[in-house]
Design a protein around this motif. Structure first.
Motif, PDB file in Angstrom:
ATOM      1  N   LEU A  52       0.848  -1.196   0.000  1.00 19.24           N
ATOM      2  CA  LEU A  52       0.000   0.000   0.000  1.00 19.24           C
ATOM      3  C   LEU A  52       0.883   1.245   0.000  1.00 19.24           C
ATOM      4  O   LEU A  52       1.742   1.402   0.883  1.00 19.24           O
ATOM      5  CB  LEU A  52      -0.881  -0.042   1.260  1.00 19.24           C
ATOM      6  CG  LEU A  52      -1.909   1.056   1.474  1.00 19.24           C
ATOM      7  CD1 LEU A  52      -2.906   1.149   0.318  1.00 19.24           C
ATOM      8  CD2 LEU A  52      -2.669   0.798   2.791  1.00 19.24           C
ATOM      9  N   VAL A  53       0.683   2.094  -0.995  1.00 20.19           N
ATOM     10  CA  VAL A  53       1.592   3.237  -1.197  1.00 20.19           C
ATOM     11  C   VAL A  53       0.805   4.547  -1.144  1.00 20.19           C
ATOM     12  O   VAL A  53      -0.199   4.704  -1.861  1.00 20.19           O
ATOM     13  CB  VAL A  53       2.278   3.148  -2.581  1.00 20.19           C
ATOM     14  CG1 VAL A  53       3.277   4.294  -2.750  1.00 20.19           C
ATOM     15  CG2 VAL A  53       2.975   1.810  -2.757  1.00 20.19           C
ATOM     16  N   ASP A  54       1.297   5.476  -0.345  1.00 20.00           N
ATOM     17  CA  ASP A  54       0.745   6.838  -0.358  1.00 20.00           C
ATOM     18  C   ASP A  54       1.577   7.653  -1.345  1.00 20.00           C
ATOM     19  O   ASP A  54       2.651   8.175  -1.006  1.00 20.00           O
ATOM     20  CB  ASP A  54       0.801   7.437   1.052  1.00 20.00           C
ATOM     21  CG  ASP A  54       0.072   8.779   1.117  1.00 20.00           C
ATOM     22  OD1 ASP A  54      -0.133   9.412   0.053  1.00 20.00           O
ATOM     23  OD2 ASP A  54      -0.287   9.191   2.236  1.00 20.00           O
ATOM     24  N   ASP A  56       0.909  10.519  -2.831  1.00 20.92           N
ATOM     25  CA  ASP A  56       1.001  11.960  -2.551  1.00 20.92           C
ATOM     26  C   ASP A  56       2.118  12.242  -1.551  1.00 20.92           C
ATOM     27  O   ASP A  56       2.883  13.202  -1.727  1.00 20.92           O
ATOM     28  CB  ASP A  56      -0.341  12.502  -2.031  1.00 20.92           C
ATOM     29  CG  ASP A  56      -1.355  12.648  -3.144  1.00 20.92           C
ATOM     30  OD1 ASP A  56      -1.084  13.402  -4.094  1.00 20.92           O
ATOM     31  OD2 ASP A  56      -2.402  11.981  -3.091  1.00 20.92           O
ATOM     32  N   ALA A  57       2.221  11.387  -0.542  1.00 21.67           N
ATOM     33  CA  ALA A  57       3.299  11.569   0.440  1.00 21.67           C
ATOM     34  C   ALA A  57       4.663  11.354  -0.214  1.00 21.67           C
ATOM     35  O   ALA A  57       5.626  12.062   0.095  1.00 21.67           O
ATOM     36  CB  ALA A  57       3.094  10.618   1.616  1.00 21.67           C
ATOM     37  N   ALA A  58       4.742  10.402  -1.138  1.00 19.97           N
ATOM     38  CA  ALA A  58       6.020  10.159  -1.825  1.00 19.97           C
ATOM     39  C   ALA A  58       6.405  11.347  -2.710  1.00 19.97           C
ATOM     40  O   ALA A  58       7.572  11.727  -2.787  1.00 19.97           O
ATOM     41  CB  ALA A  58       5.933   8.883  -2.662  1.00 19.97           C
ATOM     42  N   LEU A  81       3.627  -0.909   3.988  1.00 23.07           N
ATOM     43  CA  LEU A  81       3.211   0.482   3.769  1.00 23.07           C
ATOM     44  C   LEU A  81       4.382   1.313   3.291  1.00 23.07           C
ATOM     45  O   LEU A  81       5.472   1.218   3.862  1.00 23.07           O
ATOM     46  CB  LEU A  81       2.733   1.012   5.116  1.00 23.07           C
ATOM     47  CG  LEU A  81       1.644   2.063   5.172  1.00 23.07           C
ATOM     48  CD1 LEU A  81       0.413   1.599   4.424  1.00 23.07           C
ATOM     49  CD2 LEU A  81       1.293   2.326   6.643  1.00 23.07           C
ATOM     50  N   SER A  82       4.159   2.129   2.259  1.00 26.30           N
ATOM     51  CA  SER A  82       5.266   2.991   1.834  1.00 26.30           C
ATOM     52  C   SER A  82       4.764   4.312   1.280  1.00 26.30           C
ATOM     53  O   SER A  82       3.570   4.501   1.033  1.00 26.30           O
ATOM     54  CB  SER A  82       6.168   2.274   0.818  1.00 26.30           C
ATOM     55  OG  SER A  82       5.543   2.170  -0.413  1.00 26.30           O
ATOM     56  N   GLY A  83       5.717   5.228   1.116  1.00 25.85           N
ATOM     57  CA  GLY A  83       5.415   6.556   0.602  1.00 25.85           C
ATOM     58  C   GLY A  83       5.446   7.600   1.701  1.00 25.85           C
ATOM     59  O   GLY A  83       4.566   7.620   2.570  1.00 25.85           O
ATOM     60  N   GLY A  84       6.486   8.419   1.696  1.00 25.56           N
ATOM     61  CA  GLY A  84       6.532   9.566   2.594  1.00 25.56           C
ATOM     62  C   GLY A  84       6.889   9.242   4.029  1.00 25.56           C
ATOM     63  O   GLY A  84       6.705  10.084   4.914  1.00 25.56           O
ATOM     64  N   ILE A  85       7.437   8.050   4.279  1.00 23.93           N
ATOM     65  CA  ILE A  85       7.827   7.703   5.650  1.00 23.93           C
ATOM     66  C   ILE A  85       9.297   8.111   5.788  1.00 23.93           C
ATOM     67  O   ILE A  85      10.199   7.417   5.314  1.00 23.93           O
ATOM     68  CB  ILE A  85       7.602   6.202   5.921  1.00 23.93           C
ATOM     69  CG1 ILE A  85       6.138   5.843   5.633  1.00 23.93           C
ATOM     70  CG2 ILE A  85       7.980   5.860   7.366  1.00 23.93           C
ATOM     71  CD1 ILE A  85       5.860   4.358   5.543  1.00 23.93           C
ATOM     72  N   GLY A 105      12.047   4.809   1.367  1.00 25.48           N
ATOM     73  CA  GLY A 105      12.755   5.106   0.127  1.00 25.48           C
ATOM     74  C   GLY A 105      13.692   6.288   0.291  1.00 25.48           C
ATOM     75  O   GLY A 105      14.888   6.137   0.589  1.00 25.48           O
ATOM     76  N   THR A 106      13.145   7.479   0.142  1.00 23.55           N
ATOM     77  CA  THR A 106      13.925   8.717   0.200  1.00 23.55           C
ATOM     78  C   THR A 106      14.781   8.818   1.463  1.00 23.55           C
ATOM     79  O   THR A 106      15.950   9.236   1.396  1.00 23.55           O
ATOM     80  CB  THR A 106      12.963   9.929   0.122  1.00 23.55           C
ATOM     81  OG1 THR A 106      12.241   9.848  -1.105  1.00 23.55           O
ATOM     82  CG2 THR A 106      13.709  11.241   0.211  1.00 23.55           C
ATOM     83  N   ALA A 107      14.215   8.424   2.590  1.00 28.57           N
ATOM     84  CA  ALA A 107      14.949   8.569   3.858  1.00 28.57           C
ATOM     85  C   ALA A 107      16.266   7.801   3.826  1.00 28.57           C
ATOM     86  O   ALA A 107      17.272   8.264   4.377  1.00 28.57           O
ATOM     87  CB  ALA A 107      14.084   8.093   5.028  1.00 28.57           C
TER      88      ALA A 107
HETATM   89  O1  LIG Z   1       5.059   2.968  -6.464  1.00 29.94           O
HETATM   90  C1  LIG Z   1       5.183   3.902  -7.273  1.00 29.94           C
HETATM   91  O2  LIG Z   1       4.657   3.860  -8.414  1.00 29.94           O
HETATM   92  C2  LIG Z   1       5.954   5.114  -6.876  1.00 29.94           C
HETATM   93  C3  LIG Z   1       6.123   6.111  -7.790  1.00 29.94           C
HETATM   94  C4  LIG Z   1       6.832   7.250  -7.454  1.00 29.94           C
HETATM   95  C5  LIG Z   1       7.341   7.367  -6.185  1.00 29.94           C
HETATM   96  C6  LIG Z   1       7.178   6.376  -5.251  1.00 29.94           C
HETATM   97  C7  LIG Z   1       6.495   5.235  -5.578  1.00 29.94           C
HETATM   98  N1  LIG Z   1       6.291   4.208  -4.709  1.00 29.94           N
HETATM   99  C8  LIG Z   1       6.714   3.929  -3.396  1.00 29.94           C
HETATM  100  O3  LIG Z   1       7.100   5.028  -2.609  1.00 29.94           O
HETATM  101  C9  LIG Z   1       8.239   4.645  -1.885  1.00 29.94           C
HETATM  102  C10 LIG Z   1       9.135   5.782  -1.663  1.00 29.94           C
HETATM  103  O4  LIG Z   1       8.539   6.754  -0.846  1.00 29.94           O
HETATM  104  P1  LIG Z   1       9.520   7.717  -0.029  1.00 29.94           P
HETATM  105  O5  LIG Z   1      10.608   8.063  -0.956  1.00 29.94           O
HETATM  106  O6  LIG Z   1       9.982   6.885   1.121  1.00 29.94           O
HETATM  107  O7  LIG Z   1       8.677   8.862   0.340  1.00 29.94           O
HETATM  108  C11 LIG Z   1       8.942   3.641  -2.757  1.00 29.94           C
HETATM  109  O8  LIG Z   1       9.737   2.774  -2.033  1.00 29.94           O
HETATM  110  C12 LIG Z   1       7.822   2.926  -3.419  1.00 29.94           C
HETATM  111  O9  LIG Z   1       7.397   1.852  -2.604  1.00 29.94           O
END
Ligand SMILES: O=C(O)c1ccccc1N[C@@H]1O[C@H](COP(=O)(O)O)[C@@H](O)[C@H]1O
Length: 242
Positions: A52-54, A56-58, A81-85, A105-107
């Motif tokens: 499950l990916v947020d 908008d947060a990513a 869970l991922s996105g913006g953590i 991801g980014t972190a």
């Molecule tokens: O899943 C996608 O299509 C995706 C596209 C663009 C950005 C992120 C995407 N997915 C997920 O988001 C995390 C990264 O989030 P963050 O960098 O930690 O904020 C990445 O690992 C994907 O699972």
């Protein structure tokens, strides 16, 4: 150590809707309606995991935090869970949903000291998403370069990272088949389990990924192919069941 490939159907949420992107690019969304309905459909079809990916947060365009918590709370299955953590607050909110693990991801690219701390504190509840173009990692919604895949992998291994979710951005959302070479190379570079992501288009793709289980591939995220009805989740689970 798994012997059977785990499948993680994906629900990516943007502006309250379940969407799929192409190459993870903002603006390429195809909408598939209610995230909760999508997640419940995958659960009914026999999924053991939900990815499950947020989005908008990513991307930094807000968040869908309440909806993500609602969907996670409605699941009887495991949720990644991922996105913006990216900091203590977003990690605490993510873990408070009751999810099984989070994917950073980014972190991992921008605040490695924090990531080392949370790996030490939360162990198996933390996975790191290695989202790559070639061998260059990308963060902030996959819009910024974030270093070399193999150097980062070495660092995270030394910090005790439990597993990696490896996405080939060039394949993601394209239905062009997974990057098996990348998966083999990452498995050769780490002894931690790897979850494959990006490009799955057919049951044969899933069978090909399943052949990498002995190398360390533990699971595969499946997104676009399910929404495009290339196959059903029941067929996918059957294809990787032996
Ligand atoms: O899943 C996608 O299509 C995706 C596209 C663009 C950005 C992120 C995407 N997915 C997920 O988001 C995390 C990264 O989030 P963050 O960098 O930690 O904020 C990445 O690992 C994907 O699972």
């Amino acid at each position: 150590m798994v012997t059977k490939l785990e499948l993680l159907p994906a629900v990516d949420v943007r502006d309250g809707q379940a969407v799929r992107l192409v190459h993870g690019e903002s603006g390429t969304e195809t909408s598939y309606g209610s995230p909760l309905e999508a997640a419940l459909a995958w659960q009914r079809a026999g999924a053991e995991w939900l990815h499950l990916v947020d989005l908008d947060a990513a991307f930094g365009t807000g968040d869908n935090r309440a909806l993500i918590a609602e969907v996670t709370g409605a699941m009887d299955i495991k949720v990644e869970l991922s996105g913006g953590i990216r900091d203590d607050d977003t990690l605490a909110a993510a873990l408070a949903t009751g999810c099984t693990r989070v994917n950073l991801g980014t972190a991992a690219l921008e605040t490695p000291e924090w990531v080392a701390q949370v790996i030490a504190r939360h162990g198996d509840q933390i996975a790191v998403g290695l989202d790559v173009r070639g061998t260059t990692l990308r963060g902030r919604g996959w819009t910024r370069d974030g270093g070399d895949l193999y150097e980062t992998l070495k660092r995270l291994d030394s910090e005790g990272c439990a597993r990696y979710v490896v996405t080939d951005i060039a394949k993601d959302g394209t239905l062009q088949g997974p990057n098996l070479e990348l998966l083999r190379n990452v498995c050769a570079a780490t002894d931690r389990p790897v979850v494959a992501s990006g490009g799955v288009s057919s049951l044969d793709d899933l069978r090909a990924i399943a052949e990498l289980v002995p190398l360390g591939v533990e699971g595969s995220i499946v997104g676009k192919a399910l929404y495009a009805k290339a196959f059903t989740l029941e067929e996918a689970l059957e294809a990787v069941s032996s």
